[in-house]
Design an enzyme around this catalytic site. Structure first.
Site, PDB file in Angstrom:
ATOM      1  N   GLU A  77      -2.488   0.889  13.113  1.00 25.99           N
ATOM      2  CA  GLU A  77      -3.657   0.629  12.271  1.00 25.99           C
ATOM      3  C   GLU A  77      -4.869   0.819  12.815  1.00 25.99           C
ATOM      4  O   GLU A  77      -5.744   1.417  13.150  1.00 25.99           O
ATOM      5  CB  GLU A  77      -3.569  -0.033  10.942  1.00 25.99           C
ATOM      6  CG  GLU A  77      -4.635   0.657   9.974  1.00 25.99           C
ATOM      7  CD  GLU A  77      -4.489   0.040   8.905  1.00 25.99           C
ATOM      8  OE1 GLU A  77      -4.021  -2.053   8.304  1.00 25.99           O
ATOM      9  OE2 GLU A  77      -5.363   0.226   7.820  1.00 25.99           O
TER      10      GLU A  77
ATOM     11  N   GLU B 232       0.783  -1.268   0.067  1.00 34.13           N
ATOM     12  CA  GLU B 232      -0.305  -0.310   0.212  1.00 34.13           C
ATOM     13  C   GLU B 232       1.388   1.631  -0.197  1.00 34.13           C
ATOM     14  O   GLU B 232       1.367   1.713  -0.877  1.00 34.13           O
ATOM     15  CB  GLU B 232      -1.438   0.048   1.089  1.00 34.13           C
ATOM     16  CG  GLU B 232      -2.177   1.065   1.059  1.00 34.13           C
ATOM     17  CD  GLU B 232      -3.477   0.818   1.363  1.00 34.13           C
ATOM     18  OE1 GLU B 232      -3.399  -0.205   1.918  1.00 34.13           O
ATOM     19  OE2 GLU B 232      -4.566   1.783   1.603  1.00 34.13           O
TER      20      GLU B 232
HETATM   21  C1  BGC Z   1      -5.616   3.253   4.731  1.00 35.33           C
HETATM   22  C2  BGC Z   1      -5.494   3.680   5.619  1.00 35.33           C
HETATM   23  C3  BGC Z   1      -6.461   4.721   4.710  1.00 35.33           C
HETATM   24  C4  BGC Z   1      -7.923   4.470   4.187  1.00 35.33           C
HETATM   25  C5  BGC Z   1      -9.143   5.071   3.785  1.00 35.33           C
HETATM   26  C6  BGC Z   1      -6.019   2.359   3.966  1.00 35.33           C
HETATM   27  O1  BGC Z   1      -5.892   1.209   3.600  1.00 35.33           O
HETATM   28  O2  BGC Z   1      -4.384   2.248   4.930  1.00 35.33           O
HETATM   29  O3  BGC Z   1      -4.954   4.796   6.382  1.00 35.33           O
HETATM   30  O4  BGC Z   1      -6.967   6.449   4.630  1.00 35.33           O
HETATM   31  O5  BGC Z   1      -7.466   3.057   3.705  1.00 35.33           O
HETATM   32  O6  BGC Z   1     -10.157   4.374   3.863  1.00 35.33           O
END
Ligand code: BGC
Length: 937
Positions: free
Chosen positions: A765, A501
Site C-alpha cells: 500500500e 477494510e
Molecule cells: C484504502 C485505499 C483507499 C483510501 C482512500 C484506504 O483506507 O485502503 O486504498 O483508496 O483509503 O483514500
C-alpha cells in the site's frame, strides 16, 4: 465450413457476454464474440455469419434456429449483439460463427450459452431461513484467543429437502442465491464450484444468483438438496465503520433456490426452497469474512446432505431428523434477483507450504512463500475430543519471527477447528477468507508440510497477458503485480484482502485497471462491479468512494475516486471494444460531470470534493485543486468521447465544450506562461500532460520540467496513487523512457523494487510499508497487498515489451508496438486481445536487436523498431522497404516507424543502445512528433 482445407483465417475463443460457455445469461441481447487467428500475413475477415439454435433438453425435440445474421460484410467485427427471436428463460443455445477471409475460404467455430431466469416472474421459490430463536451463543473467548463476546457471531445454518424422482433427469439445473453466503450440495456432493457465492452486491438493490449444471448429481429415486448458509457481506462484518459492526444489510442469512429437472419423457419438475425444507444449526459455530470461521466437529450431523437411506444408523452416517426444524419462510420477493455477470470466485490454485517451523510444544509457523487471498486446508492428526486447533494468518513476521498482525486492525483472521471423536480431520473453512502468507497453527503436536495447503481464492477471470524480461527483479515485480490483482479481485475489486477494510475503493480500481486488463480478461468482472458503481450514485449525481456503497464510508466521491465512474467504462470500451460499457454508463457519467460542474461553476473544482484524498499517500503533496480540476477536465472529456462513440452528438458537443473550458480554467489558474504547473510536483505535470490540459506551446516545457523533477529526485518517485500509473507512460511519451527505466531499477523507497528487496511477493500500500531504519509503517494503515502502486504493470507490457494499443483505437483495432529496451537484454509479452493474440518479443545480441511481432487478423500495428541505424532495418531478412505488408512511415531518434497489417514479423536492426546513449535524452522532447496522449485524439 466449406472451402480451403487450411483456411488462412479461423475463429476461436468464443464468448457470450464476455464469458466462455456461460450458464445463466440474464441479458436479453448478449454480445457474441470471437477471436481470429491466421497463418498468413495480411489475412483479414471479409465477412462473418453468426447462427444460433436452441438446444433442447431432450435431443429428440431437435434444434430450432433462432437467429441467422446472414453473411455480413464487415472486416472489423469480432462480435455481434444477439438480435434474433426473444431468448427464452432457462434455455441452452448453441451458436456458431463462420468467417470468410479475403481469399474466400471459410472457417467456423461453435460454442454455447444458457439463459437464466430472465425476469422475476420466472421464479417460484421462497426465501427461507432457520428459526433465529433457536440460535445458540458462541463459546466464550478463551484467554488470548478471540474477543468473541462483542462480535455477535452466530452459527452458520444447514438446510435440506428430500425429494424423489421416478427417473434420472436428462438435464438438471440449480438456480440459487442467498442473502448471505451459501454452499449447496446434492446427494452429498458439492453443487457447483463458486466460492463466497452469491458475491457482494448492494443487496438493497440487487441480489445475484448463480446457475449450476447438476445433471450428474441427481439420481433416480431418493435425492437430497442441501446447503449451508453463513453471514458473509450480508450480515457479517464489512469494512471498518466502528459505528456499525456487522449486519450492514440484514441480521441473519436466507436462502433461495430452485432445482429444475427435465426428464426424457418431457416432464419438468421443480424443487424449490419453501416451508417444506428442514433447517438446523450447523457445526460451523460462526463464520465471518473478517473474523474467521470456527468448525466444531462435535456438532457434525452425519448424512445431513444425503438421503436417509444413504447411510446406516449403525455406522452413524444416516440422516437423523434430530434437531432439524421446519424452515421459516421469510418472503417470496424476486424483484431484486439478477443474473450474476462476472465469473465467480473460485478456488483457483493450491500453494504447498514452503516451510513449517515448530515454534512451541503444539505450535507451528507455516510459510506459503506467497502473499495471497484465500484459506488453508489443514489435515489435522492426533486430535483428542474437544481439542481446539487455532489457525491465525498474517502477511508478515515481526522482528521476533512471530506473526505480525497489527496491520489487520480488527480483522481477527483466525480459524478454529474443534475436534470430535475422530483423531484425524480435514479442515477447510468455506465462508471466510484472509490475506496472508504465513499461518500459525496452534493445538497440534505434529504438523508436516504435506498437512497444510494454501487455497487461493479470486474471481476466475481468464488470464490474458504474459510478460517476461531479462531482469529478474522486474520479473518479480511483474509477478507481485499479478498476485496483487489476484488477491484483490474477490467479488469486487478491493483495496486489500487482509485488514478490516476490503472495500471496492474506486480510485484504486481505476488506476490499476489498465494493468488489470492486460493481465486478465476482466470485462465481465468489471461489468458486474459497474452496476454497483452506478447503483451507489447519489440522486444528485455523485459517484461514491466505494462500491458497493457502505453506510459510514464517506459517501460523495473524491476527485480521482468518483471519476472512476467515468474512467472505468471508458477504458473497458477501449480495451474490449464493447459499446455497451458506454451505453450502460453514459447517463451516470453525465450526471457525475454535471454534479461537479453544478457545484463548481467557475470550473475549478474546489467544492463538493468529498473526503478529498488528493494524490493519496504521495511523498510530496500536489495542490488539491490541481488534482481535482485535472480530473474534472478528464471526466468531462471522456464523457464527450463516450457520447461521440454512441452517436449522441448533443452530449458530445456539450461535454466537449465543457472539457475545453475546464482545460482553459486549469491553464489559467494553475499553469504559468512558461509551463510550470502549480505546486511544481511530478503528479501535477503527469496529470496535466496525460489529460491534455496544457496549451499547445507549453507541453514541451512541462514535459521538460517533469523530467527535471524526476531527475532531481534521484531519479526518483514522489507520486501517490493518482500519479504513479502515469509516471512511466508519460515519461516515455515525452521521450524519456530512460527515466522510466531508471525509476524501475531503483531499490530504495519510494520505489517498486524496495518492497521486493524486503521479501514482498505482492505490491504494498505504501512506498515505505517497511524500512530498515524504522521497521513497519504505522499499523493503522499498512497493507502489504494493495494493487494501486502496481499500476506500473501497464508500462511493463506497453513500454518494456512494447505491446500496446494506439491512441484513438478501441478493441485493439490499431496496435502500438513500441518497445523500450533500456538496458535490458530481452523482453516479451503476449496478450489475448478481443481480436486475437498480440505478441512482441525483442532481444539484443552481438550488436543486433531482433524484434518479433504478431498482429491478429483485422488489426494493424504501428511498429517502432528500435534501431541504431533506422535506415538499415530489415524484416524477414530483406530491407524493410521491400518487405510484404510493411509500410515505412519514417524515422525518429533510435527507431524506425512502420505500419504493418496482420501476421508475424521479424525485424532486425543495429542495436540502438550505443546511439541512444550518445544522444542527450532530454533533447528528444524537443524533437520528433512530440508527446501524443490518448486525450489528444
Ligand atoms: C484504502 C485505499 C483507499 C483510501 C482512500 C484506504 O483506507 O485502503 O486504498 O483508496 O483509503 O483514500
Amino acid at each position: 465450413m466449406s472451402g480451403d482445407p487450411t483456411p488462412a483465417l479461423a475463429p476461436h475463443g468464443l464468448r457470450c457476454a464476455h464469458l466462455a460457455e456461460p450458464l445463466g445469461i440474464g441479458d436479453p441481447a448478449p454480445l457474441l464474440a470471437w477471436r481470429l487467428s491466421s497463418s498468413r500475413r495480411g489475412a483479414a475477415q471479409a465477412r462473418y455469419r453468426v447462427r444460433v439454435w436452441t438446444v433442447p433438453a431432450r435431443p429428440a425435440e431437435g434444434e430450432e434456429q433462432v437467429w441467422d445474421t446472414g453473411e455480413v460484410a464487415d472486416p472489423d467485427a469480432v462480435s455481434v449483439r444477439y438480435a434474433g427471436a426473444p431468448l427464452r428463460p432457462r434455455t441452452r443455445y448453441r451458436w456458431e460463427v463462420a468467417v470468410t477471409g479475403a481469399d474466400g475460404a471459410t472457417a467456423a467455430a461453435a460454442s454455447w450459452f444458457e439463459t437464466g431466469m430472465l425476469g422475476p416472474a420466472e421464479w417460484r421459490a421462497s426465501w427461507i431461513t432457520h428459526d433465529t430463536g433457536d440460535l445458540d451463543v458462541v463459546d466464550a473467548p478463551e484467554e488470548g484467543e478471540l474477543a468473541l463476546a462483542d462480535h455477535g457471531l452466530q452459527p452458520a445454518i444447514r438446510l435440506r429437502r428430500a425429494f424423489r424422482t421416478a427417473a434420472a433427469p436428462v438435464r438438471a439445473r440449480l438456480y440459487v442465491t442467498a442473502r448471505g453466503l451459501y454452499e449447496m450440495r446434492l446427494n452429498g456432493r458439492r453443487a457447483g464450484d463458486a466460492e463466497l457465492a452469491p458475491g457482494w452486491t448492494d443487496y438493497r438493490d440487487r441480489v445475484d444468483y448463480q446457475v449450476y449444471d447438476v445433471t450428474a448429481l441427481v439420481t433416480a429415486g431418493e435425492n437430497v438438496l442441501a446447503g449451508t448458509l453463513a453471514d458473509g457481506w450480508w450480515s457479517g462484518f464489512v469494512g471498518f465503520d466502528p459505528r456499525r459492526l456487522g449486519a450492514h444489510y440484514g441480521d441473519f442469512p436466507e436462502l433461495l433456490a430452485e432445482l429444475h429437472l427435465d426428464y426424457a419423457d418431457g416432464a419438468h419438475e421443480v424443487v424449490a426452497t419453501g416451508g417444506d425444507w428442514l433447517t438446523r444449526r450447523s457445526p460451523v459455530r460462526y463464520a465471518d469474512l473478517l473474523k474467521g470461521e470456527c468448525h466444531d466437529l462435535r456438532r457434525e450431523t452425519p448424512g445431513w446432505d444425503r438421503p436417509a437411506s444413504g447411510g446406516t444408523a449403525s455406522s452413524g452416517t444416516a440422516f437423523s431428523g434430530t434437531g432439524w426444524l421446519p424452515a421459516q419462510v421469510t418472503g417470496t420477493d424476486h424483484g431484486l434477483l439478477t443474473a450474476a455477470v462476472a465469473p465467480p470466485v473460485r478456488a483457483v490454485e493450491e500453494l504447498p507450504a514452503r516451510a513449517v517451523t515448530r515454534t512451541g510444544a503444539d505450535r507451528h509457523l507455516v510459510d506459503f512463500g506467497q502473499n495471497f487471498a484465500g484459506r488453508v486446508r489443514l489435515h489435522a492428526r492426533g486430535l483428542t475430543p474437544g481439542a481446539r486447533v487455532v489457525i491465525r494468518h498474517a502477511e508478515a513476521l515481526d522482528d521476533d519471527g512471530g506473526l505480525y498482525t497489527d496491520n489487520l486492525r480488527t480483522a481477527d483472521a483466525t480459524d478454529v477447528l474443534i475436534a470430535g471423536d475422530d483423531p484425524e480431520a480435514v479442515f477447510e473453512p468455506r465462508f471466510t477468507y484472509h490475506g496472508f502468507r504465513y499461518a500459525e497453527v496452534t493445538g497440534l503436536a505434529e504438523l508436516d508440510a504435506a498437512d497444510i495447503t494454501g487455497v487461493v481464492l479470486h474471481n476466475d477471470t481468464p488470464w490474458a497477458g504474459e510478460f517476461a524480461c531479462s531482469d529478474p527483479d522486474v520479473e518479480r515485480l511483474y509477478q507481485a503485480i499479478r498476485w496483487g490483482q489476484r488477491s484483490n479481485f474477490v467479488s469486487v475489486p478491493t483495496d486489500c484482502p487482509q485488514r478490516d477494510e476490503r472495500l471496492g475503493w474506486l480510485a484504486d480500481a481505476q488506476v490499476f485497471l489498465p494493468t488489470a486488463c492486460l493481465n486478465a480478461d476482466v470485462a465481465a468482472f468489471f461489468a458486474g462491479w459497474l452496476r454497483e458503481v452506478r447503483g451507489a450514485q447519489s440522486p444528485g449525481g455523485a459517484f461514491p468512494n466505494v462500491a458497493p456503497r457502505l453506510a459510514g464510508v464517506a459517501d460523495e466521491g473524491a476527485p480521482g475516486w468518483g471519476d472512476a465512474g467515468v474512467i472505468v467504462p471508458w477504458h473497458l470500451y477501449r480495451v474490449y471494444g464493447d459499446e455497451r460499457f458506454l451505453a450502460d454508463n453514459l447517463d451516470a457519467m453525465r450526471a457525475w460531470v454535471d454534479h461537479v460542474h453544478r457545484h463548481n461553476p467557475d470550473l475549478v473544482w474546489r467544492h463538493r470534493v468529498g473526503p478529498h484524498f488528493a494524490d493519496w499517500l504521495a511523498p510530496e503533496p500536489t495542490p488539491r485543486e490541481v488534482v481535482a480540476t485535472a480530473y474534472f477536465a478528464r471526466s468531462a472529456g471522456l464523457t464527450a468521447r463516450a457520447a461521440g462513440v454512441l452517436g449522441r452528438r448533443d452530449a458530445e458537443e456539450r461535454y466537449g465544450a465543457l472539457a475545453r473550458d475546464v482545460r482553459a480554467a486549469f491553464a489559467e489558474h494553475f499553469v504559468t506562461p512558461d509551463g510550470r504547473v502549480a505546486g511544481d510536483t511530478q503528479t501535477g505535470y503527469l496529470l496535466a500532460l496525460a489529460f491534455g490540459l496544457l496549451p499547445e506551446g507549453l507541453v514541451r516545457p512541462a514535459a521538460h520540467r517533469l523530467a527535471e523533477l524526476v531527475e532531481a529526485a534521484g531519479p526518483g518517485i514522489t507520486t501517490g496513487f493518482l500519479g504513479v500509473g502515469l509516471l512511466a507512460p508519460v515519461l516515455d511519451e515525452c521521450g524519456r523512457p530512460d527515466l522510466a527505466h531508471a525509476l524501475l531499477r531503483r531499490t530504495d523507497p519510494p520505489s517498486w523494487l524496495h518492497p521486493l528487496r524486503h521479501g514482498a511477493t505482492t505490491i504494498w500500500e505504501r512506498w515505505d510499508g517497511y524500512t530498515e531504519e524504522r521497521g513497519f509503517q504505522a499499523a493503522a494503515m499498512n497493507s502489504f497487498n494493495h494493487y494501486a502502486l502496481g499500476s506500473i504493470g501497464e508500462w511493463l507490457y506497453q513500454g518494456v515489451a512494447g505491446l500496446g494499443q494506439a491512441p484513438g483505437s478501441a478493441g485493439y483495432r490499431e496496435l502500438l508496438i513500441r518497445p523500450r529496451p533500456g538496458e535490458l537484454d530481452w523482453a516479451r509479452a503476449a496478450y489475448e486481445s478481443v481480436r486475437g493474440t498480440v505478441r512482441t518479443a525483442w532481444a539484443r545480441a552481438d550488436g543486433e536487436l531482433r524484434l518479433e511481432v504478431a498482429v491478429p487478423p483485422g488489426a494493424t500495428a504501428i511498429v517502432h523498431v528500435p534501431a541504431g541505424d533506422p535506415g538499415g532495418v530489415r524484416e524477414g531478412g530483406v530491407p524493410v522497404a521491400e518487405a510484404a505488408g510493411v509500410e515505412v512511415l519514417g524515422t525518429e531518434p533510435g527507431a524506425l516507424r512502420c505500419r504493418v497489417s496482420s501476421g508475424d514479423y521479424r525485424f532486425t536492426a543495429a542495436d540502438p543502445a550505443a546511439a541512444l546513449r550518445a544522444a542527450a535524452p532530454a533533447a528528444h522532447i524537443h524533437r520528433g512528433a512530440g508527446p501524443r496522449f490518448e486525450e489528444d485524439t
